[in-house]
Design a protein around this motif. Structure first.
Motif, mmCIF file in Angstrom:
data_model
loop_
_atom_site.group_PDB
_atom_site.id
_atom_site.type_symbol
_atom_site.label_atom_id
_atom_site.label_comp_id
_atom_site.label_asym_id
_atom_site.label_seq_id
_atom_site.Cartn_x
_atom_site.Cartn_y
_atom_site.Cartn_z
ATOM 1 N N GLY A 228 0.814 -1.216 0.000
ATOM 2 C CA GLY A 228 0.000 0.000 0.000
ATOM 3 C C GLY A 228 0.840 1.255 0.000
ATOM 4 O O GLY A 228 1.949 1.278 -0.544
ATOM 5 N N ILE A 229 0.336 2.309 0.642
ATOM 6 C CA ILE A 229 1.013 3.606 0.594
ATOM 7 C C ILE A 229 0.699 4.403 1.867
ATOM 8 O O ILE A 229 -0.361 4.230 2.470
ATOM 9 N N VAL A 230 1.651 5.256 2.308
ATOM 10 C CA VAL A 230 1.427 6.134 3.453
ATOM 11 C C VAL A 230 1.740 7.561 3.027
ATOM 12 O O VAL A 230 2.701 7.805 2.310
ATOM 13 N N ARG A 231 0.884 8.507 3.445
ATOM 14 C CA ARG A 231 1.151 9.909 3.119
ATOM 15 C C ARG A 231 0.756 10.830 4.270
ATOM 16 O O ARG A 231 -0.098 10.508 5.094
ATOM 17 N N ILE B 35 -3.161 6.142 5.509
ATOM 18 C CA ILE B 35 -2.520 4.921 5.022
ATOM 19 C C ILE B 35 -3.542 4.111 4.228
ATOM 20 O O ILE B 35 -4.695 3.963 4.659
ATOM 21 N N GLU B 36 -3.122 3.588 3.077
ATOM 22 C CA GLU B 36 -3.913 2.575 2.387
ATOM 23 C C GLU B 36 -3.145 1.275 2.519
ATOM 24 O O GLU B 36 -1.950 1.239 2.185
ATOM 25 N N GLN C 205 -4.808 -3.608 -5.454
ATOM 26 C CA GLN C 205 -3.730 -4.335 -4.788
ATOM 27 C C GLN C 205 -2.372 -3.845 -5.297
ATOM 28 O O GLN C 205 -2.130 -3.786 -6.492
ATOM 29 N N GLN C 206 -1.493 -3.439 -4.362
ATOM 30 C CA GLN C 206 -0.139 -2.985 -4.742
ATOM 31 C C GLN C 206 0.838 -4.131 -4.558
ATOM 32 O O GLN C 206 0.604 -5.023 -3.735
ATOM 33 N N ALA C 207 1.950 -4.050 -5.250
ATOM 34 C CA ALA C 207 2.974 -5.073 -5.066
ATOM 35 C C ALA C 207 3.853 -4.736 -3.866
ATOM 36 O O ALA C 207 4.400 -5.611 -3.210
ATOM 37 N N THR C 208 4.006 -3.432 -3.579
ATOM 38 C CA THR C 208 4.953 -3.017 -2.538
ATOM 39 C C THR C 208 4.266 -2.029 -1.588
ATOM 40 O O THR C 208 3.118 -1.676 -1.779
ATOM 41 N N PHE C 209 5.029 -1.579 -0.587
ATOM 42 C CA PHE C 209 4.531 -0.508 0.280
ATOM 43 C C PHE C 209 5.398 0.723 0.051
ATOM 44 O O PHE C 209 6.627 0.624 0.045
#
Ligand code: ZN
Ligand code: ZN
Ligand code: FE
Length: 752
Positions: free
Chosen positions: A32-35, A43-44, A80-84
């Motif tokens: 996912g991702i953090v911002r 966060i997602e 769906q992401q492959a990485t964070f």
């Protein structure tokens, strides 16, 4: 597999929170991702272990983060992401992410003491969990270019740490090392000294009894060996500071325990990232008495930076650390300014080339009844915000300008109140200049423009003048607020007392504050809400002979007290060397002798009676602190003195007569001081309880400078054991929190 959107609120920007999330996600196999955004961190996240992840976001947060809430909402639509990943912060979005300065962390200490580490003995070592913040920020958003570290270009090694999310120094804005960062050097009257290890040499000079100027986090200190009588006395005479206590710095808690009682709570507070000066009861080995004459507690702190830690490691003994300033002026922060102003005081300067962006005094705290209580709020605490109580969230932005001797500014917006750092005593012209500068500084940093301005009722405070000026310039209304109403509103706000929770019976035991009846208040029982108050009780008023002179000279208040309860003959005997006649004439004519109900002045009077007060106080509270120190050993074994109470008026006449009897029977001064403390606490609390019941107040609130007296506060809390009592903890009970009270009152009035 689950996907969620997680909102994290609190102090989560500029404290290494995003890299912490990144590492956590990697450990738990989450993508996912953090911002960062205006509300904190978003966060997602997708993965199997989402629940574990959510819990850890709060429980394992980095040292400097303060997580208020973590809310996860299912978001099956997320791709769906492959990485964070860590998203770049969109500029202009983040509200502010400036956090307080923090003490050096254990990881950095280990590195500084590791001969094989790149930062062995490096005085400016820091990471995302520690180091300077507010003291080096020049503008927002908080990144390296907007700090005083922009003068130093990162070397390749530092840059790779800075850019690596797995590193403890990922985006640590003040990152530095011996190759690229600030440096320390020594100077004396002959100029810069060419010496191999300036810190080892500084320690040697301390051993020789020298007085050093040390450039700290928020300003210069004057330092000397706390075990060297001669050095401490020299520092006192050079600084023209006869009696005001000096603070102390020690390498570790074990050292402090040789000289003071340190409970577990106190040990924790000493090691808090804020590293305040903590007031601790003296016990064990004795230090030079001139460090803190007539005090039962000494102010101790741990090293506030690696620079101080290295000096203390090399020196091996506690240091006196007092602020580097000319008497009454603000603490010096610049190297040139230090050379110019501090040269008469010091033998050697220990300088460095990282500029201090903002003057921040050492904070002072103490623990009373198991609760940590800030007495002066500056380095390590500012610019933390407090959430406004329920009911004030939608108020328009307010700027409030505080009082006089312990000035501070308060800005409210977005349901938060920002109480500035301690800005000092506005009787000094340079401090007034600093106050005006701080006003502009905070407005820019917090992107704040007030729709209402608040100040004290006192017409002559420079803070009132600044408020009038700003109100004019911005064309926004000015609200003038009674001093003790502001005191009580501050303690209500700090305790999140909701606007609809009904009135509080406020007890303001204070020095002096302008009343609404042309007398000077300071022993007040006010039935308060956020918009109004009724003065339902107060201490019996007596003249303040000579006005301002009576603030400095305790014996004048003794004369006023004795004269007002039929003890004129005793006053003449006790004060036979004083100009009693002319003063009484002035009082009779009403010349420069306003009436006051101040409890602070009553402390002065008792202290003068017992011969504990100086002729003229060299600092605020000197006579009262000597009285408390004398009372301390007797507090548990004495009969309290009586007060008369009628119609909400607390009359000390019986107390003065009983006190005279004790003086005549040669009762020990300490026992008399203790009977006074217990009698006052009992009378105040009994009256407060009765007034609260009669008026349907669900809580009693304590505020005012007299509650800095730990013995008085403790006695009062005991007496009201089964009552709801609101007390100060995060903000000072003295005038340092008056701006907060003014701000919430002005905000509430706008909503009404
Ligand atoms: Zn660190
Ligand atoms: Zn470097
Ligand atoms: Fe006050």
């Amino acid at each position: 597999m689950r996907s969620v959107r997680i909102r994290v609120r609190g102090q989560v920007q500029g404290v290494g929170y995003r890299p912490f999330v990144w590492r956590l996600a990697h450990d738990l196999g989450i993508s996912g991702i953090v911002r960062n955004d205006a509300d904190g961190v978003l966060i997602e996240a997708s993965g199997q272990r989402i629940d574990e992840f959510t819990v850890a976001l709060k429980n394992q947060a980095p040292a400097l983060a303060k997580v208020i809430s973590v809310e996860a909402v299912d978001a099956p639509e997320l791709a769906q992401q492959a990485t964070f990943e860590i998203a770049e912060t969109e500029t202009g979005v983040a509200r502010t992410n400036v956090t307080p300065d923090a003490i050096v962390c254990t990881d950095c200490i280990a590195e500084i003491n590791d001969p094989n580490a790149r930062r062995f003995r490096y005085a400016f070592t820091n990471c995302t969990n520690c180091g300077p913040r507010f003291s080096i920020v020049e503008s927002i958003p908080y990144d390296r270019a907007s700090t005083t570290m922009h003068l130093f270009e990162m070397c390749a090694d530092c840059r790779s740490e800075y850019e690596d999310p797995a590193d403890r120094r990922f985006h640590a804005q003040p990152i530095a090392c011996p190759a690229c960062g600030p440096k320390v050097w020594l100077e004396d009257a002959s100029g810069e000294l060419d010496i191999g290890d300036p810190i080892a040499e500084a320690a040697r000079r301390l051993h020789d009894g020298q007085i050093l100027a040390l450039k700290g986090i928020g300003g210069f200190h004057l330092a000397c060996d706390a075990l060297n009588d001669d050095a401490v006395s020299r520092l006192r005479s050079r600084k023209h500071r006869p009696a005001k206590p000096f603070a102390l710095m020690a390498l570790d808690i074990e050292t402090i325990r040789q000289y003071a009682l340190v409970s577990d709570d106190e040990a924790n507070l000493l090691q808090d990232p804020a590293a305040p000066v903590l007031l601790l009861e003296a016990a064990g080995e004795t230090l030079t008495p001139s460090i803190a004459p007539n005090q039962w507690a000494l102010g101790w702190m741990l090293p506030t930076s690696p620079f101080h830690m290295l000096i203390l490691q090399d020196f091996g003994r506690p240091l006196v650390m007092t602020s580097g300033n000319l008497s009454g002026e603000p603490q010096v922060i610049g190297n040139d300014e230090a050379r110019k102003k501090l040269s008469p005081f010091v033998d050697t300067f220990v300088l460095h080339d990282r500029p201090i962006a903002r003057r921040l005094d050492d904070s002072v705290a103490r623990i009373v009844d198991g609760v940590s209580r800030v007495q002066r709020r500056a380095r390590g605490y500012a610019p933390d915000t407090l959430s406004l109580p329920d009911g004030l969230a939608n108020a328009p932005p307010v700027a409030a300008y505080g009082a006089f001797l312990k000035s501070a500014i308060c800005l409210t917006q977005h349901s938060q109140a920002l109480l500035s750092h301690h800005l000092g005593d506005l009787s000094d012209a340079l401090t007034v200049e600093e106050f005006e500068k701080a006003d502009r500084d905070y407005a820019v940093l917090m992107n704040h423009s007030p729709e209402v301005i608040a100040c004290d009722l006192h017409p002559d405070y420079p803070s009132t003048a600044q408020a009038e000026y700003c109100s004019d310039r911005l064309g926004v209304p000015l609200v003038r607020i009674q001093h003790h109403h502001a005191h009580i509103a501050a303690v209500m706000a700090e305790n999140h007392w909701p606007t609809d929770a009904g009135p509080v019976l406020g007890v303001a035991l204070d020095g002096l504050g302008w009343g609404t009846d042309d007398t000077v208040w300071g022993g007040e029982f006010l039935l308060c809400d956020y918009t109004s108050f009724v003065r339902v009780g107060h201490l019996y008023p007596v003249p303040l002979p000579g006005g301002g002179a009576a603030q400095r000279e305790p014996w004048r208040n003794l004369l006023a007290q004795l004269d007002s309860c039929g003890l004129e003959d005793r006053a003449e005997l006790l004060l036979k060397d004083r100009p009693v006649g002319p003063l009484r004439a002035a009082v009779d004519k009403g010349v420069n002798s306003p009436l006051t109900s101040s409890v602070g002045r009553m402390f002065d009077a008792v202290s003068a009676l017992l011969g504990l007060a100086p002729d003229s106080q060299s600092y605020e509270g000197e006579a009262a602190m000597a009285l408390e120190a004398a009372a301390r050993p007797f507090l548990n074994e004495v009969e309290p003195y009586p007060f008369d109470v009628a119609n909400g008026m607390l009359n000390p006449a019986p107390l003065w007569h009983a006190m005279m009897d004790d003086v005549d029977s040669s009762v020990a001064a300490g026992a008399i001081a203790a009977r006074f403390h217990v009698g006052l606490a009992n009378a105040v609390c009994d009256l407060a309880r009765a007034l609260a019941e009669a008026n349907g107040a669900k809580a009693i609130g304590f505020s005012g400078g007299c509650f800095q007296n730990a013995s008085l506060l403790s006695l009062c809390l005991n007496r009201l054991e089964n009552r709801k009592v609101l007390t100060h903890s995060l903000t000072p009970p003295n005038d340092g929190s008056v701006a907060l009270g003014q701000a919430v009152i002005a905000a509430a009035k706008q909503l009404n």
